[in-house]
Design a protein around this motif. Structure first.
Motif, mmCIF file in Angstrom:
data_model
loop_
_atom_site.group_PDB
_atom_site.id
_atom_site.type_symbol
_atom_site.label_atom_id
_atom_site.label_comp_id
_atom_site.label_asym_id
_atom_site.label_seq_id
_atom_site.Cartn_x
_atom_site.Cartn_y
_atom_site.Cartn_z
ATOM 1 N N GLU A 79 0.888 -1.095 0.057
ATOM 2 C CA GLU A 79 0.091 -0.038 0.041
ATOM 3 C C GLU A 79 0.699 1.238 0.090
ATOM 4 O O GLU A 79 0.640 2.046 0.853
ATOM 5 C CB GLU A 79 -1.029 -0.079 1.089
ATOM 6 C CG GLU A 79 -1.955 -1.058 1.060
ATOM 7 C CD GLU A 79 -3.000 -1.145 2.068
ATOM 8 O OE1 GLU A 79 -2.932 -0.234 3.435
ATOM 9 O OE2 GLU A 79 -3.937 -1.745 2.188
ATOM 10 N N PRO A 80 1.893 1.459 -0.811
ATOM 11 C CA PRO A 80 2.827 2.625 -1.154
ATOM 12 C C PRO A 80 1.937 3.798 -1.471
ATOM 13 O O PRO A 80 0.681 3.824 -2.257
ATOM 14 C CB PRO A 80 3.610 2.062 -1.857
ATOM 15 C CG PRO A 80 3.098 1.177 -2.916
ATOM 16 C CD PRO A 80 2.035 0.464 -2.139
ATOM 17 N N ASP A 81 2.437 4.825 -1.192
ATOM 18 C CA ASP A 81 2.209 6.144 -1.727
ATOM 19 C C ASP A 81 3.029 6.727 -2.620
ATOM 20 O O ASP A 81 3.926 6.223 -3.140
ATOM 21 C CB ASP A 81 1.732 6.924 -0.746
ATOM 22 C CG ASP A 81 3.093 7.198 0.434
ATOM 23 O OD1 ASP A 81 4.239 6.997 -0.114
ATOM 24 O OD2 ASP A 81 2.832 7.753 1.538
ATOM 25 N N ARG A 82 2.845 8.056 -2.702
ATOM 26 C CA ARG A 82 3.763 8.761 -3.972
ATOM 27 C C ARG A 82 5.356 8.511 -3.471
ATOM 28 O O ARG A 82 6.181 8.992 -4.522
ATOM 29 C CB ARG A 82 3.428 10.201 -4.308
ATOM 30 C CG ARG A 82 1.890 10.469 -4.648
ATOM 31 C CD ARG A 82 1.833 9.803 -6.258
ATOM 32 N NE ARG A 82 2.528 10.306 -7.067
ATOM 33 C CZ ARG A 82 2.859 9.835 -8.415
ATOM 34 N NH1 ARG A 82 1.806 8.867 -8.710
ATOM 35 N NH2 ARG A 82 3.708 10.487 -9.135
ATOM 36 N N ARG A 83 5.614 8.449 -2.376
ATOM 37 C CA ARG A 83 6.836 8.358 -1.980
ATOM 38 C C ARG A 83 7.839 7.236 -2.858
ATOM 39 O O ARG A 83 9.109 7.265 -2.887
ATOM 40 C CB ARG A 83 7.135 8.460 -0.352
ATOM 41 C CG ARG A 83 6.935 9.343 0.405
ATOM 42 C CD ARG A 83 6.892 9.288 1.662
ATOM 43 N NE ARG A 83 5.910 8.280 2.223
ATOM 44 C CZ ARG A 83 5.560 7.956 3.360
ATOM 45 N NH1 ARG A 83 6.252 8.670 4.424
ATOM 46 N NH2 ARG A 83 4.592 7.136 3.644
ATOM 47 N N LEU A 84 7.201 6.262 -2.970
ATOM 48 C CA LEU A 84 7.562 5.033 -3.879
ATOM 49 C C LEU A 84 8.198 5.593 -5.453
ATOM 50 O O LEU A 84 9.180 5.250 -5.866
ATOM 51 C CB LEU A 84 6.467 3.966 -4.069
ATOM 52 C CG LEU A 84 7.131 2.706 -5.059
ATOM 53 C CD1 LEU A 84 8.555 1.983 -4.662
ATOM 54 C CD2 LEU A 84 5.874 1.874 -5.024
ATOM 55 N N ILE A 85 7.116 6.254 -5.784
ATOM 56 C CA ILE A 85 7.510 6.760 -7.220
ATOM 57 C C ILE A 85 8.579 7.849 -7.121
ATOM 58 O O ILE A 85 9.610 7.744 -7.834
ATOM 59 C CB ILE A 85 6.400 7.791 -7.660
ATOM 60 C CG1 ILE A 85 5.071 6.542 -7.854
ATOM 61 C CG2 ILE A 85 6.564 8.262 -9.056
ATOM 62 C CD1 ILE A 85 5.235 5.542 -8.732
ATOM 63 N N THR A 86 8.830 8.687 -5.893
ATOM 64 C CA THR A 86 9.858 9.505 -5.727
ATOM 65 C C THR A 86 11.224 8.634 -5.805
ATOM 66 O O THR A 86 12.048 9.015 -6.373
ATOM 67 C CB THR A 86 9.608 10.300 -4.518
ATOM 68 O OG1 THR A 86 8.451 11.309 -4.865
ATOM 69 C CG2 THR A 86 10.828 11.257 -4.439
ATOM 70 N N LEU A 87 10.979 7.601 -5.037
ATOM 71 C CA LEU A 87 12.270 6.827 -4.863
ATOM 72 C C LEU A 87 12.873 6.291 -5.983
ATOM 73 O O LEU A 87 14.000 6.348 -6.549
ATOM 74 C CB LEU A 87 12.046 5.930 -4.074
ATOM 75 C CG LEU A 87 13.144 4.731 -3.536
ATOM 76 C CD1 LEU A 87 14.454 5.364 -3.195
ATOM 77 C CD2 LEU A 87 12.664 3.726 -2.706
ATOM 78 N N LEU A 88 11.939 5.862 -6.940
ATOM 79 C CA LEU A 88 12.243 5.201 -8.096
ATOM 80 C C LEU A 88 12.604 6.144 -9.097
ATOM 81 O O LEU A 88 13.641 5.751 -9.765
ATOM 82 C CB LEU A 88 11.019 4.325 -8.718
ATOM 83 C CG LEU A 88 10.583 3.060 -7.943
ATOM 84 C CD1 LEU A 88 9.363 2.610 -8.357
ATOM 85 C CD2 LEU A 88 11.852 1.902 -8.163
ATOM 86 N N THR A 89 12.150 7.362 -9.234
ATOM 87 C CA THR A 89 12.616 8.247 -9.885
ATOM 88 C C THR A 89 14.037 8.797 -9.612
ATOM 89 O O THR A 89 14.826 9.010 -10.543
ATOM 90 C CB THR A 89 11.449 9.541 -9.860
ATOM 91 O OG1 THR A 89 10.306 9.254 -10.389
ATOM 92 C CG2 THR A 89 12.005 10.650 -10.610
ATOM 93 N N ASN A 90 14.380 8.885 -8.282
ATOM 94 C CA ASN A 90 15.837 9.214 -7.969
ATOM 95 C C ASN A 90 16.683 8.222 -8.350
ATOM 96 O O ASN A 90 17.892 8.491 -8.678
ATOM 97 C CB ASN A 90 15.939 9.533 -6.532
ATOM 98 C CG ASN A 90 14.908 10.673 -6.046
ATOM 99 O OD1 ASN A 90 14.864 11.533 -6.834
ATOM 100 N ND2 ASN A 90 14.539 11.039 -4.882
ATOM 101 N N LEU A 91 16.278 6.708 -8.020
ATOM 102 C CA LEU A 91 17.291 5.777 -8.537
ATOM 103 C C LEU A 91 17.267 5.931 -10.007
ATOM 104 O O LEU A 91 18.405 5.605 -10.379
ATOM 105 C CB LEU A 91 16.534 4.407 -8.116
ATOM 106 C CG LEU A 91 16.270 4.197 -6.675
ATOM 107 C CD1 LEU A 91 15.495 2.959 -6.192
ATOM 108 C CD2 LEU A 91 17.979 4.000 -5.748
ATOM 109 N N LYS A 92 16.302 6.105 -10.846
ATOM 110 C CA LYS A 92 16.548 6.059 -12.209
ATOM 111 C C LYS A 92 17.500 7.284 -12.545
ATOM 112 O O LYS A 92 18.488 7.244 -13.497
ATOM 113 C CB LYS A 92 15.357 6.266 -12.812
ATOM 114 C CG LYS A 92 15.177 6.650 -14.429
ATOM 115 C CD LYS A 92 13.989 6.454 -14.889
ATOM 116 C CE LYS A 92 13.933 6.599 -16.337
ATOM 117 N NZ LYS A 92 12.490 6.881 -17.143
#
Length: 364
Positions: A14-27
């Motif tokens: 049940e993640p929120d937008r912080r998962l997208i932020t993390l993946l974006t930063n990793l990319k």
């Protein structure tokens, strides 16, 4: 090892937008391949995971990530095992992983630090540890970790300053062992540390941890239910020690009774001494063997361990007698039995520590 041999594993429920932020930063920082596990978050989180999957398609210059999905929530431990199993089966070139939480607690810089350390120390378990003395750490996390740290060190002999960290660098060989380790939820991470005790060296790397606020930090860790599971795991080892000691005491009483009945008519003046010594020697040998094989799972040479155990038993018995004698003279109104009970309980806990650290030091 090359950089491509370290994979980032992110379990998510049940993640929120912080998962997208993390993946974006990793990319953006070209960190590498990601294995993301949806731990049965449900239809309400499909859009988040669809967006995450799109982000992972072009990670690290043509590489890609993969999304693994549980049909229902099975817990963080099971999510990690799912990722480990996938990597071990489908990615033979991977020599290790870095696990990170999906809630944005771990910065890209911290993830990269753990990754680089694992590259340099491929036989270690690498932990990204928080400084719980710093301002900004929720009090529940600070109190829970400080308590667990001390209990874990006492029971296992391994000092880990952050037992609950989710940022870990795990070599491939350890991943294979962890697939057979019990635990499906948060307790799995504690079992991981216990599995490493005496087998893998642990390297701690200080990290900054990001919280939205000390009061409102959101987590799926249930402070009561999950803490009970964790302490049940830690207590299981000590429970074996208690059962072994209790069994030895029962054996001592039974043998004492048997020898008394056998010798009372033959040697009416000295049978109690003979019965006491015989029962104590046999029960002590029994206790030593059980502690050696079951409680501490020692690889110390049996003869050496037995000698050290005997010395400890004699010293403990003498110290008990001396302390009780001394304290009874000071506190004359307290019954001797009560004083002995308190002294022996204290020595019981001290004996566990001494046996773990010195008598049966080499764990299996």
């Amino acid at each position: 090892m090359t950089i491509e041999q370290i994979v980032i594993v992110i379990p998510a429920y049940e993640p929120d937008r912080r998962l997208i932020t993390l993946l974006t930063n990793l990319k953006q920082n070209h960190v590498g391949f990601v294995v993301l596990v949806d731990d049965g978050s449900g239809d309400g989180y499909k859009e988040i995971f669809q967006e995450a999957e799109l982000l992972m398609e072009n990670l690290f210059g043509g590489g890609y990530g993969v999304l693994l999905t549980h049909d229902q929530n099975k817990g963080k431990g099971r999510a990690l095992k799912t990722a480990f199993g996938y990597i071990l089966d489908c990615m033979p070139e991977v020599a290790g992983v870095v696990t990170a939480d999906s809630d944005g607690q771990h910065s890209v810089e911290a993830i990269c630090n753990i990754k680089e350390t694992l590259l340099q120390m491929p036989d270690h378990l690498v932990l990204g540890v928080r400084d719980f003395g710093k301002e900004g750490i929720p009090w529940k996390s600070r109190f829970g970790n400080n308590l667990t740290e001390k209990v874990f060190a006492y029971l296992s002999g391994v000092h880990v300053s952050d037992t609950q960290t989710g940022l870990r660098g795990i070599p491939r060989a350890l991943m294979e062992r962890l697939l057979d380790v019990e635990g499906e939820r948060f307790e799995f991470e504690m079992r991981m540390l216990l599995e490493c005790a005496g087998k893998y060296q642990i390297m701690e790397i200080p990290i900054e941890t990001i919280y939205d606020s000390k009061e409102n930090h959101q987590t799926h860790f249930h402070p009561v239910r999950d803490s009970i599971k964790i302490y049940k795991i830690l207590g299981a080892k000590f429970l074996k020690y208690i059962v072994a000691s209790f069994s030895s005491s029962i054996l001592d009483l039974v043998l004492f009774s048997i020898v008394c009945m056998a010798l009372k008519s033959i040697n009416p003046t000295g049978y109690i001494v003979v019965a006491t010594v015989t029962a104590r020697i046999i029960s002590a040998i029994f206790n030593c063997i059980v502690n050696y094989k079951v409680v501490f799972c020692s690889e110390e040479p049996m003869g050496a361990a037995g000698i050290k155990y005997a010395v400890l038993a004699i010293f403990q018995m003498g110290l008990s007698a001396a302390l009780v004698t001394y304290i009874v003279k000071i506190f004359v109104v307290i019954p001797e039995v009560a004083i002995k009970a308190i002294i022996d309980i204290m020595l019981f806990f001290a004996s566990y520590y001494i046996q773990r650290k010195y008598v049966f030091a080499k764990s299996n």
